[in-house]
Design a protein around this motif. Sequence first.
Motif, mmCIF file in Angstrom:
data_model
loop_
_atom_site.group_PDB
_atom_site.id
_atom_site.type_symbol
_atom_site.label_atom_id
_atom_site.label_comp_id
_atom_site.label_asym_id
_atom_site.label_seq_id
_atom_site.Cartn_x
_atom_site.Cartn_y
_atom_site.Cartn_z
ATOM 1 N N ASN A 164 1.037 -6.354 6.630
ATOM 2 C CA ASN A 164 2.272 -5.956 7.404
ATOM 3 C C ASN A 164 3.176 -5.094 6.525
ATOM 4 O OD1 ASN A 164 1.911 -7.423 9.853
ATOM 5 N ND2 ASN A 164 2.798 -9.248 9.238
ATOM 6 N N PHE A 165 3.273 -5.285 5.193
ATOM 7 C CA PHE A 165 4.316 -4.764 4.473
ATOM 8 C C PHE A 165 3.551 -3.157 4.464
ATOM 9 C CE2 PHE A 165 4.381 -2.531 0.244
ATOM 10 C CZ PHE A 165 5.836 -2.321 0.217
ATOM 11 N N LEU A 166 2.231 -3.088 4.165
ATOM 12 C CA LEU A 166 1.428 -1.835 4.296
ATOM 13 C C LEU A 166 1.460 -1.196 5.361
ATOM 14 C CD1 LEU A 166 -1.539 -2.844 2.108
ATOM 15 C CD2 LEU A 166 0.126 -1.454 1.333
ATOM 16 N N ARG A 167 1.665 -1.668 6.677
ATOM 17 C CA ARG A 167 1.720 -1.065 7.737
ATOM 18 C C ARG A 167 2.967 -0.512 7.998
ATOM 19 N NH1 ARG A 167 -1.839 -4.934 10.758
ATOM 20 N NH2 ARG A 167 -4.092 -3.791 10.866
ATOM 21 N N GLN A 168 4.137 -1.168 7.589
ATOM 22 C CA GLN A 168 5.512 -0.798 7.717
ATOM 23 C C GLN A 168 5.843 0.256 6.752
ATOM 24 O OE1 GLN A 168 7.748 -4.198 7.053
ATOM 25 N NE2 GLN A 168 7.336 -5.172 8.936
ATOM 26 N N ALA A 169 5.147 0.236 5.608
ATOM 27 C CA ALA A 169 5.645 1.553 4.670
ATOM 28 C C ALA A 169 4.572 2.659 4.740
ATOM 29 C CB ALA A 169 5.669 0.779 3.372
ATOM 30 N N GLU A 170 3.489 2.607 5.431
ATOM 31 C CA GLU A 170 2.462 3.520 5.209
ATOM 32 C C GLU A 170 2.715 5.123 5.586
ATOM 33 O OE1 GLU A 170 -0.071 5.366 7.186
ATOM 34 O OE2 GLU A 170 0.764 4.697 9.017
ATOM 35 N N ASP A 171 3.840 5.058 6.787
ATOM 36 C CA ASP A 171 4.263 6.259 7.193
ATOM 37 C C ASP A 171 4.928 7.281 6.080
ATOM 38 O OD1 ASP A 171 6.334 4.519 7.767
ATOM 39 O OD2 ASP A 171 6.892 5.395 9.531
ATOM 40 N N ARG A 172 5.550 6.354 5.157
ATOM 41 C CA ARG A 172 6.533 7.155 4.220
ATOM 42 C C ARG A 172 5.915 7.467 2.911
ATOM 43 N NH1 ARG A 172 10.337 2.275 5.553
ATOM 44 N NH2 ARG A 172 8.601 1.113 4.488
ATOM 45 N N TRP A 173 4.320 7.162 3.183
ATOM 46 C CA TRP A 173 3.704 7.635 1.654
ATOM 47 C C TRP A 173 2.940 8.726 2.052
ATOM 48 C CZ3 TRP A 173 1.606 1.868 1.025
ATOM 49 C CH2 TRP A 173 2.481 1.200 0.645
ATOM 50 N N ASP A 174 2.877 9.655 0.731
ATOM 51 C CA ASP A 174 2.097 11.057 1.106
ATOM 52 C C ASP A 174 0.522 10.415 0.497
ATOM 53 O OD1 ASP A 174 2.225 10.927 -1.935
ATOM 54 O OD2 ASP A 174 3.508 12.825 -1.855
ATOM 55 N N ASP A 175 -0.382 11.494 0.326
ATOM 56 C CA ASP A 175 -1.620 11.386 0.044
ATOM 57 C C ASP A 175 -1.829 10.841 -1.421
ATOM 58 O OD1 ASP A 175 -4.479 11.610 0.410
ATOM 59 O OD2 ASP A 175 -4.209 12.855 -1.178
ATOM 60 N N ASP A 176 -0.952 11.150 -2.305
ATOM 61 C CA ASP A 176 -0.854 10.941 -3.798
ATOM 62 C C ASP A 176 -0.504 9.269 -3.731
ATOM 63 O OD1 ASP A 176 -1.459 11.785 -6.339
ATOM 64 O OD2 ASP A 176 0.962 11.578 -6.841
ATOM 65 N N HIS A 177 0.605 9.078 -3.097
ATOM 66 C CA HIS A 177 1.007 7.522 -3.062
ATOM 67 C C HIS A 177 -0.227 6.518 -2.649
ATOM 68 C CE1 HIS A 177 5.066 9.272 -2.659
ATOM 69 N NE2 HIS A 177 5.073 8.302 -3.909
ATOM 70 N N ARG A 178 -1.040 7.011 -1.551
ATOM 71 C CA ARG A 178 -2.084 6.201 -0.581
ATOM 72 C C ARG A 178 -3.307 6.230 -2.011
ATOM 73 N NH1 ARG A 178 0.076 9.040 3.820
ATOM 74 N NH2 ARG A 178 0.411 7.585 5.554
ATOM 75 N N ARG A 179 -3.660 7.258 -2.551
ATOM 76 C CA ARG A 179 -4.601 7.586 -3.351
ATOM 77 C C ARG A 179 -4.096 6.246 -4.626
ATOM 78 N NH1 ARG A 179 -4.414 9.277 -8.484
ATOM 79 N NH2 ARG A 179 -2.478 10.482 -8.013
ATOM 80 N N MET A 180 -2.970 6.518 -5.365
ATOM 81 C CA MET A 180 -2.662 5.328 -6.317
ATOM 82 C C MET A 180 -2.801 4.007 -5.876
ATOM 83 S SD MET A 180 0.487 7.213 -8.606
ATOM 84 C CE MET A 180 1.489 7.867 -7.117
ATOM 85 N N LEU A 181 -2.281 3.576 -4.643
ATOM 86 C CA LEU A 181 -2.457 2.392 -4.097
ATOM 87 C C LEU A 181 -3.841 1.935 -3.966
ATOM 88 C CD1 LEU A 181 -1.189 -0.259 -3.266
ATOM 89 C CD2 LEU A 181 -0.807 0.717 -0.758
ATOM 90 N N VAL A 182 -4.887 2.794 -3.532
ATOM 91 C CA VAL A 182 -6.152 2.295 -3.407
ATOM 92 C C VAL A 182 -6.802 2.245 -4.675
ATOM 93 C CG1 VAL A 182 -8.270 3.112 -2.508
ATOM 94 C CG2 VAL A 182 -6.546 3.541 -1.125
ATOM 95 N N GLN A 183 -6.565 3.134 -5.607
ATOM 96 C CA GLN A 183 -7.071 2.827 -7.028
ATOM 97 C C GLN A 183 -6.479 1.685 -7.671
ATOM 98 O OE1 GLN A 183 -5.678 6.884 -8.493
ATOM 99 N NE2 GLN A 183 -7.853 7.403 -8.918
#
Length: 74
Positions: A7-26
């Motif tokens: 739920n946290f990820l779904r609420q926050a995902e629209d505020r993250w750019d590709d670099d944020h998403r990459r760092m989170l996955v890593q």
Amino acid sequence: MKQTTTNFLRQAEDRWDDDHRRMLVQAMFWTASASGEISPERSAALTALGRILSISEERFREIVAMTLDWHNDP
């Protein structure tokens, strides 16, 4: 109120750019592999993470490959 990670990820995902998403996955990948191998359950959870963050399967694989390259680079 207790909030799940999903739920946290779904609420926050629209505020993250590709670099944020990459760092989170890593970070999640490094955490999941800390004990050695990644179990099938953890692998499925990581794949679900990519979907939750609206990362294409191709981009997700690219991020994992970058992470493995970095991890294996002395």
